[in-house]
Design a protein around this motif. Structure first.
Motif, short mmCIF file in Angstrom:
data_model
loop_
_atom_site.label_atom_id
_atom_site.label_comp_id
_atom_site.label_asym_id
_atom_site.label_seq_id
_atom_site.Cartn_x
_atom_site.Cartn_y
_atom_site.Cartn_z
N VAL A 157 -8.84 -1.63 10.42
CA VAL A 157 -8.67 -2.56 9.03
C VAL A 157 -9.97 -3.11 8.62
N GLY A 200 -5.82 -2.53 3.93
CA GLY A 200 -5.19 -1.76 4.82
C GLY A 200 -5.95 -1.07 5.83
N TYR A 201 -5.24 0.00 6.53
CA TYR A 201 -5.82 0.86 7.37
C TYR A 201 -6.72 1.87 6.94
N MET A 218 0.75 -1.26 -0.06
CA MET A 218 0.02 0.08 0.02
C MET A 218 0.81 1.29 -0.07
N GLU A 269 2.70 -4.07 21.53
CA GLU A 269 3.85 -4.34 21.01
C GLU A 269 5.15 -4.16 21.87
N TYR A 324 0.41 5.23 1.10
CA TYR A 324 -0.36 6.27 2.03
C TYR A 324 0.08 7.51 1.64
N GLN A 359 9.32 10.81 11.88
CA GLN A 359 9.21 9.48 11.85
C GLN A 359 7.97 8.73 11.16
N SER A 360 8.12 7.56 10.85
CA SER A 360 6.91 6.65 10.65
C SER A 360 6.02 6.31 11.70
N LEU A 361 4.99 5.38 11.28
CA LEU A 361 4.13 4.93 12.38
C LEU A 361 4.92 3.97 12.97
N THR A 414 -3.00 -3.27 19.87
CA THR A 414 -4.06 -3.72 18.98
C THR A 414 -5.11 -3.73 20.14
N GLY A 435 7.06 2.01 5.91
CA GLY A 435 8.44 2.51 5.56
C GLY A 435 8.53 3.92 6.62
N GLY A 436 9.47 4.44 6.28
CA GLY A 436 9.67 5.87 7.24
C GLY A 436 9.11 7.08 6.60
N TYR A 441 -1.75 3.94 16.87
CA TYR A 441 -0.18 3.96 16.36
C TYR A 441 0.33 5.21 17.06
N MET A 460 -11.09 -5.00 15.10
CA MET A 460 -9.84 -4.55 15.74
C MET A 460 -9.83 -3.13 15.86
N LEU A 513 3.39 0.93 15.83
CA LEU A 513 2.08 0.19 16.38
C LEU A 513 2.38 0.17 17.97
N PHE A 547 -7.15 5.73 8.91
CA PHE A 547 -6.50 6.42 10.14
C PHE A 547 -7.68 7.57 10.70
N LEU A 593 -2.27 8.06 16.74
CA LEU A 593 -3.17 7.92 15.60
C LEU A 593 -4.02 6.52 15.91
N GLN A 648 3.37 8.43 15.97
CA GLN A 648 4.36 8.90 15.08
C GLN A 648 5.14 9.89 15.73
#
Lengths: 110, 113
Positions: B96, B101-102, A34, B58, A36, B41-43, B48, A101-102, B35, B31, B45, B104, B92, B37
């Protein structure tokens, strides 16, 4: 080594350019891929979804998946200033848990 | 896709306090995911959340720091407890729907001072 690698950018292009965004990954079990798009101060929104290898086109956007190389791409044709955002690739094995990914920050200049 | 309402959209909090973030979905989902962020940076988790059971956390995240409630199939809360400046992030929630995918929420931008 991260499971999904993505160049953070920023990537700056002139309006109308073709943009290429890429991710590499190490987990051969990933099947769902995916892209985003995340605008500043917003949550990510799903842009493109691809299952397994191949290409998918939606308007100005094309997603490519090459599982043999563990490499995915997003192409944006005729880029617009409104495309300026952070683009996140994401992938999963079974369609539920995602690995991101970042993110690549894209700036399209008028 | 699902519509997710998340609030507050942003807050500035004193260290040592707690903030509860709410997430409302427009339809029932099994579910829900939380998340974090961090800036630039990225997300990542956090956990859940399934209705009627304990949330699954996690690695690196614990229930005492991030307690989660999931009282029904359309609602969840995440609390950031005993906050420090390192907790400054965007939080966030997401759901799903099949393999696509999710979806948000718009996120909660938290600044701890």
């Amino acid at each position: 080594q991260k499971e999904v690698e993505q160049d953070p950018g920023p990537l700056s292009v002139p309006e109308g350019a073709i943009v290429s965004l890429n991710c590499t990954y190490s987990n051969s079990a990933f099947q769902y891929f995916m892209w985003y798009r995340q605008y500043s101060r917003k949550g990510p929104e799903l842009l493109m979804y691809t299952y397994s290898s191949g290409n998918k086109e939606d308007g100005r956007f094309t997603a490519q998946v090459d599982k043999s190389s563990k490499y995915i791409s997003l192409f944006i044709r005729d880029s617009q200033p409104s495309d300026s955002a952070t683009y996140l690739c994401a992938m999963s094995e079974a369609g539920n848990m995602l690995t991101f990914g970042g993110g690549t920050r894209l700036m399209v200049k008028p | 896709s699902a519509v997710i309402s998340q609030k507050p959209s942003r807050d500035i909090c004193q260290r040592g306090t707690s903030l509860t973030i709410q997430c409302q979905v427009d339809s029932q989902v099994t579910m829900m995911f939380w998340y974090r962020q961090q800036p630039g940076q990225s997300l990542t988790l956090i956990a859940t959340a399934n209705q009627g059971s304990e949330a699954t956390y996690e690695s690196g995240f614990v229930i005492d720091k991030f307690p989660i409630s999931r009282p029904n199939l359309t609602f969840s809360t995440l609390t950031v407890s005993n906050m420090s400046p390192e907790d400054s992030s965007i939080y966030l929630c997401s759901v799903v729907r099949g393999p696509r995918g999710y979806t948000f929420g718009s996120g909660t931008r938290l600044t701890v001072v």
